[in-house]
Design a protein around this motif. Structure first.
Motif, PDB file in Angstrom:
ATOM      1  N   VAL A 132      39.421   9.298   5.314  1.00  0.00           N
ATOM      2  CA  VAL A 132      40.510   9.949   6.039  1.00  0.00           C
ATOM      3  C   VAL A 132      41.689  10.100   5.091  1.00  0.00           C
ATOM      4  CG1 VAL A 132      42.128   9.768   7.961  1.00  0.00           C
ATOM      5  CG2 VAL A 132      39.768   9.000   8.263  1.00  0.00           C
ATOM      6  N   ASP A 133      42.271  11.278   5.047  1.00  0.00           N
ATOM      7  CA  ASP A 133      43.501  11.497   4.299  1.00  0.00           C
ATOM      8  C   ASP A 133      44.641  11.065   5.226  1.00  0.00           C
ATOM      9  OD1 ASP A 133      45.474  12.248   2.574  1.00  0.00           O
ATOM     10  OD2 ASP A 133      44.981  14.389   2.571  1.00  0.00           O
ATOM     11  N   ASP A 134      44.984   9.796   5.148  1.00  0.00           N
ATOM     12  CA  ASP A 134      45.885   9.176   6.116  1.00  0.00           C
ATOM     13  C   ASP A 134      47.229   9.902   6.158  1.00  0.00           C
ATOM     14  OD1 ASP A 134      46.656   7.317   8.016  1.00  0.00           O
ATOM     15  OD2 ASP A 134      47.349   5.861   6.552  1.00  0.00           O
ATOM     16  N   GLY A 135      47.585  10.369   7.361  1.00  0.00           N
ATOM     17  CA  GLY A 135      48.834  11.092   7.541  1.00  0.00           C
ATOM     18  C   GLY A 135      48.721  12.588   7.342  1.00  0.00           C
ATOM     19  N   ARG A 136      47.512  13.077   6.974  1.00  0.00           N
ATOM     20  CA  ARG A 136      47.309  14.513   6.787  1.00  0.00           C
ATOM     21  C   ARG A 136      46.096  15.035   7.549  1.00  0.00           C
ATOM     22  NH1 ARG A 136      49.002  12.622   1.795  1.00  0.00           N
ATOM     23  NH2 ARG A 136      50.920  13.606   0.989  1.00  0.00           N
ATOM     24  N   SER A 137      44.999  14.294   7.543  1.00  0.00           N
ATOM     25  CA  SER A 137      43.812  14.715   8.298  1.00  0.00           C
ATOM     26  C   SER A 137      43.542  13.790   9.473  1.00  0.00           C
ATOM     27  CB  SER A 137      42.588  14.743   7.385  1.00  0.00           C
ATOM     28  OG  SER A 137      42.175  13.434   7.035  1.00  0.00           O
ATOM     29  N   GLY A 138      44.266  12.695   9.531  1.00  0.00           N
ATOM     30  CA  GLY A 138      44.078  11.716  10.593  1.00  0.00           C
ATOM     31  C   GLY A 138      44.906  10.486  10.298  1.00  0.00           C
ATOM     32  N   TYR A 139      44.641   9.413  11.052  1.00  0.00           N
ATOM     33  CA  TYR A 139      45.344   8.153  10.856  1.00  0.00           C
ATOM     34  C   TYR A 139      44.340   7.015  10.718  1.00  0.00           C
ATOM     35  CZ  TYR A 139      49.679  10.444  12.409  1.00  0.00           C
ATOM     36  OH  TYR A 139      50.762  11.272  12.524  1.00  0.00           O
ATOM     37  N   LEU A 140      44.688   6.033   9.878  1.00  0.00           N
ATOM     38  CA  LEU A 140      43.923   4.803   9.756  1.00  0.00           C
ATOM     39  C   LEU A 140      44.693   3.674  10.416  1.00  0.00           C
ATOM     40  CD1 LEU A 140      42.719   5.093   6.040  1.00  0.00           C
ATOM     41  CD2 LEU A 140      41.353   5.459   8.112  1.00  0.00           C
ATOM     42  N   VAL A 141      43.968   2.809  11.138  1.00  0.00           N
ATOM     43  CA  VAL A 141      44.596   1.690  11.837  1.00  0.00           C
ATOM     44  C   VAL A 141      43.868   0.403  11.453  1.00  0.00           C
ATOM     45  CG1 VAL A 141      45.279   3.181  13.755  1.00  0.00           C
ATOM     46  CG2 VAL A 141      43.119   1.925  13.886  1.00  0.00           C
ATOM     47  N   PRO A 142      44.491  -0.771  11.682  1.00  0.00           N
ATOM     48  CA  PRO A 142      43.854  -2.038  11.313  1.00  0.00           C
ATOM     49  C   PRO A 142      42.595  -2.300  12.140  1.00  0.00           C
ATOM     50  CG  PRO A 142      46.215  -2.318  11.615  1.00  0.00           C
ATOM     51  CD  PRO A 142      45.876  -0.955  12.138  1.00  0.00           C
ATOM     52  N   PRO A 143      41.618  -3.011  11.574  1.00  0.00           N
ATOM     53  CA  PRO A 143      40.390  -3.340  12.313  1.00  0.00           C
ATOM     54  C   PRO A 143      40.682  -4.062  13.624  1.00  0.00           C
ATOM     55  CG  PRO A 143      40.108  -3.838   9.980  1.00  0.00           C
ATOM     56  CD  PRO A 143      41.564  -3.473  10.173  1.00  0.00           C
ATOM     57  N   GLY A 144      40.014  -3.612  14.680  1.00  0.00           N
ATOM     58  CA  GLY A 144      40.126  -4.260  15.980  1.00  0.00           C
ATOM     59  C   GLY A 144      41.391  -3.956  16.752  1.00  0.00           C
ATOM     60  N   ASP A 145      42.312  -3.219  16.190  1.00  0.00           N
ATOM     61  CA  ASP A 145      43.621  -2.990  16.818  1.00  0.00           C
ATOM     62  C   ASP A 145      43.554  -1.747  17.718  1.00  0.00           C
ATOM     63  OD1 ASP A 145      46.264  -2.711  17.546  1.00  0.00           O
ATOM     64  OD2 ASP A 145      47.055  -3.139  15.536  1.00  0.00           O
ATOM     65  N   TYR A 146      43.104  -1.947  18.955  1.00  0.00           N
ATOM     66  CA  TYR A 146      42.957  -0.816  19.870  1.00  0.00           C
ATOM     67  C   TYR A 146      44.309  -0.245  20.282  1.00  0.00           C
ATOM     68  CZ  TYR A 146      44.004  -4.151  23.637  1.00  0.00           C
ATOM     69  OH  TYR A 146      44.602  -5.086  24.453  1.00  0.00           O
ATOM     70  N   GLN A 147      45.339  -1.067  20.275  1.00  0.00           N
ATOM     71  CA  GLN A 147      46.665  -0.566  20.635  1.00  0.00           C
ATOM     72  C   GLN A 147      47.187   0.392  19.563  1.00  0.00           C
ATOM     73  OE1 GLN A 147      48.528  -4.435  21.253  1.00  0.00           O
ATOM     74  NE2 GLN A 147      48.578  -4.065  23.458  1.00  0.00           N
ATOM     75  N   ALA A 148      46.962   0.056  18.297  1.00  0.00           N
ATOM     76  CA  ALA A 148      47.368   0.959  17.217  1.00  0.00           C
ATOM     77  C   ALA A 148      46.561   2.254  17.274  1.00  0.00           C
ATOM     78  CB  ALA A 148      47.185   0.277  15.864  1.00  0.00           C
ATOM     79  N   MET A 149      45.276   2.140  17.593  1.00  0.00           N
ATOM     80  CA  MET A 149      44.445   3.340  17.724  1.00  0.00           C
ATOM     81  C   MET A 149      44.976   4.227  18.836  1.00  0.00           C
ATOM     82  SD  MET A 149      40.314   3.685  18.292  1.00  0.00           S
ATOM     83  CE  MET A 149      39.988   3.489  16.523  1.00  0.00           C
ATOM     84  N   ALA A 150      45.321   3.630  19.958  1.00  0.00           N
ATOM     85  CA  ALA A 150      45.856   4.405  21.079  1.00  0.00           C
ATOM     86  C   ALA A 150      47.188   5.052  20.718  1.00  0.00           C
ATOM     87  CB  ALA A 150      46.011   3.500  22.302  1.00  0.00           C
TER      88      ALA A 150
END
Length: 399
Positions: free
Chosen positions: A311-329
């Motif tokens: 993932v091109d973080d901040g350009r094609s999508g976002y990366l979040v920490p493992p297991g962190d469903y709140q960050a994913m949301a």
């Protein structure tokens, strides 16, 4: 360019829904388009297409602890030609067969390190415990891949993993190719998303190692703000447990289990979705996130293993920490609530994925075949390793 007769030895292949099967299929196809005589040797499967060109199915039996996995019974009588290059893709029965044939005939052996095997040890009774105490999976990988002339890793993190296993062969980083044309040409499916809902998608095996529970927990958070519906494409042993979790979180009606989808049809789901969610921490290459981006689908994924470079973080999508469903949301909501931002990410996703076309990847792999051909002429033979013995009837078989 020298043309080769190539054997692609793999214990998993289509119609199996996984990244290894897809990557081997695309490599075989592109090698043949380039003029090479490439063959896939894979276990027979009940739903396999018997007419697929360039595929030899080896008799096999079901493996009871892992759905869709087969245990093959190799024999040299199934070899379709005298190979000049042996390219193994799994350190299991068919992969070991290919390695032994290369060793026996003093021919080049290239091997792709596709999978973090330790994360799958729980599918073999007793091996997870054995691995915990004696590192059996690392020893298997070390024995197998040190037998090759050149090892291919799909990402830099996988190369580092291989090096941590004390794999001493030269390791080339070559990503797995994606077929944008096939994804775009896939027919539109019947929509698994109810009309008017925001369309979220996950593609992958429904197993513990894929952490699909994190995606479902993120869905519950997303629905506090946006009327979203999640489609899960794939199958696996965790489906009932995931359905139970959805009921507990009150999102059972906001989720559709689509089931397995043939590779040539998966592009339709990517195209129809608005956002791709992926939480696996075990990926070596994250092929599905590349496929999603290839058709312009932004991604929110866990940043671990192969997804870190996927993932091109901040350009094609976002990366979040493992297991962190709140960050994913939270990151999913940023894209769902700002259509201009989502469209910019869609364009960025296409640009990012364009670097991984199947043809470009195949050309890089042929260069590795050239190198392995040179190495096998100047380096001593590998020490014999305690791999299972297979019939010694030679390379020539029915044609």
């Amino acid at each position: 360019m020298r043309l080769y007769r190539i054997g692609l030895f793999t214990d998993t292949y289509l119609p199996g829904p996984n990244g290894v099967a897809t990557s081997v299929y695309l490599l075989k196809r592109e090698l043949r388009r380039m003029g090479h005589e490439a063959w896939v040797l894979a276990p027979e499967m009940p739903d396999a297409d018997p007419r697929e060109e360039g595929v030899v199915r080896v008799p096999s039996v079901p493996y009871p602890f892992f759905e869709n996995q087969r245990l093959a019974m190799p024999s040299s009588r199934y070899l379709p030609t005298e190979f000049e290059i042996f390219h193994t893709h799994t350190p299991l029965f068919i992969g070991i067969w290919g390695a032994r044939l290369a060793y026996r005939h003093r021919l080049p052996h290239v091997s792709t390190f596709h999978t973090h095997l330790e994360k799958y040890a729980h599918y073999i009774p007793g091996v997870a415990t054995l691995n915990k105490y004696v590192g059996i999976m690392q020893k298997v990988c070390q024995a197998f891949y040190n037998r090759a002339d050149v090892v291919i890793a799909p990402t830099e993190p996988v190369k580092r993993l291989a090096e941590s296993y004390e794999i001493e062969r030269e390791i080339k980083v070559i990503p797995t190719g994606i077929d944008t044309d096939l994804l775009e040409a896939a027919p539109d499916p019947a929509s698994p998303w109810p009309s008017g809902k925001r369309r979220l998608l996950h593609v992958g095996r429904l197993g513990k190692e894929k952490s699909v529970d994190v995606v479902i927990r993120a869905l519950a958070e997303i629905r506090h703000h946006v009327d979203a519906h999640l489609a899960l494409v794939g199958m696996g042993p965790e489906q009932q447990e995931l359905a139970r979790l959805a009921r507990q979180l009150g999102v059972e009606e906001c989720l559709t289990f689509v089931g397995p989808v043939p590779y040539e049809k998966i592009g339709g789901y990517y195209r129809m979705a608005e956002l791709f969610l992926f939480a696996s921490e075990t990926e070596t290459q994250g092929l599905v996130i590349w496929e999603a981006q290839a058709v312009g689908l932004p991604v929110v994924a866990v940043g671990a293993g192969g997804t870190l470079q996927g993932v091109d973080d901040g350009r094609s999508g976002y990366l979040v920490p493992p297991g962190d469903y709140q960050a994913m949301a939270a990151q999913a909501l940023r894209l769902l609530q700002d259509e201009n931002l989502r469209q910019r990410f869609s364009q960025g996703a296409r640009r990012f994925a364009d670097q991984r076309t199947a043809r470009r990847v195949a050309e890089q792999i042929v260069a590795v075949y050239d190198e392995a051909s040179r190495l096998v002429q100047v380096e001593p033979r590998r020490l014999t390793l305690p791999f299972p013995r297979f019939p010694q009837s030679g390379l020539t078989g029915p044609r």
